[in-house]
Scaffold this motif. Structure first.
Motif, mmCIF file in Angstrom:
data_model
loop_
_atom_site.group_PDB
_atom_site.id
_atom_site.type_symbol
_atom_site.label_atom_id
_atom_site.label_comp_id
_atom_site.label_asym_id
_atom_site.label_seq_id
_atom_site.Cartn_x
_atom_site.Cartn_y
_atom_site.Cartn_z
ATOM 1 N N GLU A 1 105.430 37.654 97.358
ATOM 2 C CA GLU A 1 104.022 37.448 97.715
ATOM 3 C C GLU A 1 103.149 37.795 96.512
ATOM 4 O O GLU A 1 103.296 38.869 95.927
ATOM 5 N N ARG B 1 105.972 24.848 96.058
ATOM 6 C CA ARG B 1 106.390 24.177 97.285
ATOM 7 C C ARG B 1 107.735 23.476 97.103
ATOM 8 O O ARG B 1 108.575 23.464 98.011
ATOM 9 N N GLU C 1 109.910 29.380 103.966
ATOM 10 C CA GLU C 1 108.573 29.288 104.546
ATOM 11 C C GLU C 1 107.547 29.510 103.436
ATOM 12 O O GLU C 1 107.720 30.376 102.587
ATOM 13 N N ASP D 1 103.349 30.027 102.533
ATOM 14 C CA ASP D 1 101.980 30.305 102.969
ATOM 15 C C ASP D 1 101.112 30.364 101.720
ATOM 16 O O ASP D 1 101.184 31.323 100.953
ATOM 17 N N ARG E 1 92.847 34.163 101.480
ATOM 18 C CA ARG E 1 93.108 35.285 102.380
ATOM 19 C C ARG E 1 91.921 35.468 103.327
ATOM 20 O O ARG E 1 90.821 34.991 103.059
ATOM 21 N N ARG F 1 96.347 33.865 98.391
ATOM 22 C CA ARG F 1 97.715 34.327 98.629
ATOM 23 C C ARG F 1 98.711 33.199 98.400
ATOM 24 O O ARG F 1 98.495 32.063 98.829
ATOM 25 N N ARG G 1 102.701 33.075 99.313
ATOM 26 C CA ARG G 1 103.822 33.812 99.913
ATOM 27 C C ARG G 1 104.948 32.836 100.232
ATOM 28 O O ARG G 1 104.726 31.804 100.867
#
Length: 206
Positions: free
Chosen positions: A145, A167, A176, A178, A182, A188, A190
């Motif tokens: 993160e 990605r 996953e 994210d 924020r 962010r 993550r």
């Protein structure tokens, strides 16, 4: 795949021919160049690993034999970013040293790409990198993160392709993702990798 997407985006921006698209096209082409260079470097590293050193002495050299970045190379990357004026804190939680070499390489590149995005497009003066590994969870995972305390810098939104590499790396490992602002100030990135089908550096499959 990354080069193809970025090249197509750059071509479309140039076809529109608007003055404000030039910056986006230039960024897309820059990403094409960076992705191509990284791909060539990784291929050379792979070939150097597979090649028998005793049977091909002429091609031995630092460029071919240069290993891919690992977690132990992360502090040097963070120091380089700090020299640019961005304060970066780093925290490792859990048995991060057990990550496989390919996964560690992905983590390194994600951190590199995310921090480059902060430097180019954010007013942030501070960022934090946290690497977590939890093998006791119901679904074991490794998570990286990157967060910052900035706001989007005016006139540097670019083409939106700066985090495409993140990605792509996540998709290869069914991770996953994210990515976005924020709830509080900052941005962010993550990425959570599942560990159930990965292999540790010791070679034990999970």
């Amino acid at each position: 795949a990354v080069v193809g997407v970025q090249a197509a985006a750059g071509r479309k921006l140039l076809e529109r021919g608007r003055p404000d698209d030039i910056e986006g096209a230039a960024e897309a082409l820059g990403n094409v160049e960076a992705s191509a260079r990284e791909g060539v470097t990784q291929m050379r590293s792979l070939l150097g690993t597979l090649r028998d050193p005793a049977g091909d002495e002429e091609t031995e050299g630092p460029e071919v034999r240069r290993p891919e970045p690992r977690l132990e190379d992360l502090p040097a990357l963070l120091d380089e970013v700090r020299e640019s004026g961005l304060q970066v804190d780093y925290e490792a939680v859990g048995p991060v040293e057990d990550l496989s070499v390919p996964l560690a390489h992905s983590v390194y590149r994600i951190v590199q790409e995310a921090l480059a995005n902060v430097r180019r497009h954010s007013t942030a003066d501070r960022a934090q990198v946290v690497l977590r590994v939890d093998r006791a969870a119901a679904a074991p995972y490794a998570e990286v993160e990157i967060t910052d305390n900035g706001r989007p810098r005016h006139g540097t939104s670019g083409s939106g392709l700066g985090l495409l590499g993140v990605r792509e790396r996540a998709a290869v490992r069914k991770a996953e993702v994210d990515i976005g602002p924020r709830a509080v100030q900052g941005f962010r990135v993550r990425v959570r990798f599942p560990l159930d089908s990965l292999v540790t550096s010791a070679g034990a499959a999970r």
